[in-house]
Structures are given as C-alpha cells and as structure tokens.
Design a protein around this motif. Structure first.
Motif, mmCIF file in Angstrom:
data_model
loop_
_atom_site.group_PDB
_atom_site.id
_atom_site.type_symbol
_atom_site.label_atom_id
_atom_site.label_comp_id
_atom_site.label_asym_id
_atom_site.label_seq_id
_atom_site.Cartn_x
_atom_site.Cartn_y
_atom_site.Cartn_z
ATOM 1 N N ASP A 16 3.652 0.087 0.729
ATOM 2 C CA ASP A 16 3.576 -0.801 -0.439
ATOM 3 C C ASP A 16 2.461 -0.400 -1.398
ATOM 4 O O ASP A 16 1.948 -1.235 -2.157
ATOM 5 N N SER A 19 3.743 -1.129 -4.816
ATOM 6 C CA SER A 19 3.936 -2.576 -4.963
ATOM 7 C C SER A 19 2.605 -3.312 -5.088
ATOM 8 O O SER A 19 2.524 -4.360 -5.744
ATOM 9 N N ASN A 20 1.559 -2.785 -4.468
ATOM 10 C CA ASN A 20 0.253 -3.446 -4.475
ATOM 11 C C ASN A 20 -0.627 -3.067 -5.666
ATOM 12 O O ASN A 20 -1.781 -3.511 -5.749
ATOM 13 N N ASN A 43 9.626 2.319 -7.224
ATOM 14 C CA ASN A 43 9.255 1.133 -6.435
ATOM 15 C C ASN A 43 9.886 1.125 -5.042
ATOM 16 O O ASN A 43 9.409 0.414 -4.154
#
Length: 309
Positions: A16, A19-20, A43
């Motif tokens: 992630d 995403s983070n 993503n």
C-alpha cells in the motif's frame, strides 16, 4: 545550510505504498501520469501479492519518490542536491532535471522486467551490520563458489553492507558472518542479485535503451551510485544509470560527499526510512527526516528552519 533529497531503493517497499501517499493534488496527478505511461492503474500495483514482482516494486518506488518530491516542491521545499539508492537514482535524475518522468517510468519498468527474466528464482540479497568491510570481503571470498556465487553489493555505511548472488551463496555467507559476530546478517526482501556482475546483461540492455532518450545536464548536484562523485554531464549520468545495476552502490561515500558539500538536512522521500537511519548513524550532527514517518508539513517546517540557520 543545504538540503538533500534521498530516493530509496529496493528493500524499502511496503504494501500500500502508493495508497498511503498523502492526499495532495500533485501526488494524484503524478499517479495518473504514471498510469497513463504504463497503460495500467498504478494504484493496483502496490498490494502484497503484486509486490512479489521486481518490476512492480521498482515502478512503485519511482512513483512514490517522484510524487513526494513534487508535492514538497509545490509546498515550497526544493533540494540543493539529490541522490538515489539503486533504482532511486532514476528519481533523483528526474528531480535534477536530467530526464523526464515519463521516460524514467518506461525504463524502470523494463529494468525490473529484465532483472526478473535474468534470474527468476534462486537469487537474492542479504544485509550485514557490525562487521568491517574487510571482514565481509574476506568471508565472501572464502564462501563463494561457481555454483553458489556471492558478491559484495552495496556499502551503505562503515559497518553496513549488502551481499548479492545465489541464495545458497548468500545464506552460506550470512551464516558465517553471524558466527563472526555480525549484529545483523539476514536476507533482504529482494528477489534478484542486484549490483553485482551477474547483472551485466541487464546493464547492457539499459545502456542500449537509454541511448535514444533525451538527457540534460543536471540543474543541481546528482551523485553517481557507481563512483559516488557529483556528475555534471548528461552522458555521464546516463552511463551511471545503466552500469550501476552491475556494480556496488557506494552509498556511504555519497552521503559523506553531500555532507562535505554542506548538506545538513537529508529528506528521504517515500516510502520507508532506511536511508534516514543510515544518515543518523553516520552523521549524528546532521538532521534527517523520512517523509513516511513525519509527513510533508514537518519536512516543510524543518527545511524552513535549516534555511534560516
């Protein structure tokens, strides 16, 4: 006092990681740009399973590094010099104005694919701390065999090194190093033998692929992975990006160089804080900050403080 941006390499990846990233318009645009170049949604590349792919790891590291650097620039934080560890060198080349992000994305994707194709299984890397370089080299020389090659890969600090090669050779060397008193001797989360002669064919492919890509002289200092010197010529940087995959990264010398040139704040772009910890260990009088841990705002505030000193 000067500010250096540091771009991490493999081993710093984490699930992630895209995403983070902070919710920032520049970061969203960077992700969209990368997705457009690759013709796939970036993503979707950073989940645990997909990060088993060397290609996806390298792409995600480049995207997160550039996205963070662009967001910092949008907030008024600009580096005086840049350096990148391994694949991170492509991010530093983009921020130094040497090459376009779109070109870097395309090359890094192929770099990861070529490395996987060359050694799909049975190879990797390990990290050692607490021994001298001379001792590490002595152990490697004794333990490497034709069927189980192992090489010194990266010099990260005066007592932290990585080795690269076949897993049998790496594991054998790590076991001896533990028995010789190493504080740490374990495998890295890297599934290819980076930065050693085994990557010679990949270096040749990179050299051919980089030749037609437009490069410019850097607008700020760019430190080479292979020779740990500031490279001011576009062709010299192109050669460094191609050849360094088959040679050790002299990272400790890179940071020492930038400290000598006046860097007193080292900002590690996302993800991770591996390079931040190395700066703290080697130069306790310098300030270092990992954006992953401290955020964009803290990086901006600390930069403003450093500029006023």
């Amino acid at each position: 006092m000067k500010v250096a941006f540091l771009f991490p390499g493999q081993g710093s990846q984490e699930p992630d990681m895209i995403s983070n990233l902070p919710d920032h318009p520049v970061i969203r645009r960077t992700i969209d740009e990368a997705s457009d170049v690759l013709d796939e949604d970036v993503n979707q590349l950073d989940n645990k399973d997909r990060l088993n792919s060397n290609r996806n790891v390298q792409v995600c590291l480049l995207v997160t590094g550039i996205a963070t650097a662009r967001a910092l620039k949008a907030e008024g934080v600009k580096p005086d010099m840049v350096a990148g560890h391994s694949v991170g060198a492509f991010g530093s080349a983009v921020v130094a104005g040497v090459m376009e992000f779109r070109d870097a994305i395309s090359i890094v994707k192929r770099r990861g694919e070529w490395m996987e194709e060359a050694y799909p299984t049975g190879y990797g890397m390990g990290v050692i701390s607490g021994l001298t370089k001379r001792k590490v080299e002595e152990i490697i020389e004794k333990e490497k065999t034709e069927d189980g090659p192992v090489y010194l890969a990266n010099v990260n600090s005066d007592d932290q090194f990585t080795v690269s090669g076949s897993l049998s050779g790496v594991d054998r060397a790590l076991e001896v190093m533990r028995n010789k008193g190493a504080r740490k001797a374990e495998r890295l989360n890297v599934n290819v033998p980076s930065h050693c002669p085994l990557m010679g064919t990949v270096a040749e492919k990179l050299d051919q692929s980089l030749k037609p890509i437009p490069f410019r002289n850097p607008s700020i200092p760019y430190a080479g992975n292979r020779n740990a010197r500031p490279l001011r010529d576009a062709e010299a940087i192109k050669e460094d990006l191609a050849s360094s995959v088959a040679h050790p990264v002299r990272w400790h010398e890179v940071i020492s160089l930038y400290y000598e040139l006046g860097a007193r704040l080292f900002i590690e772009l996302m993800p991770g804080r591996v390079l931040t910890d190395l700066v703290c260990q080697s130069f306790p009088t310098a300030r270092s900050l990992a954006v992953s841990a401290s955020g964009l705002h803290s990086a901006k505030m600390l930069t403003e403080q450093i500029r006023q000193m």
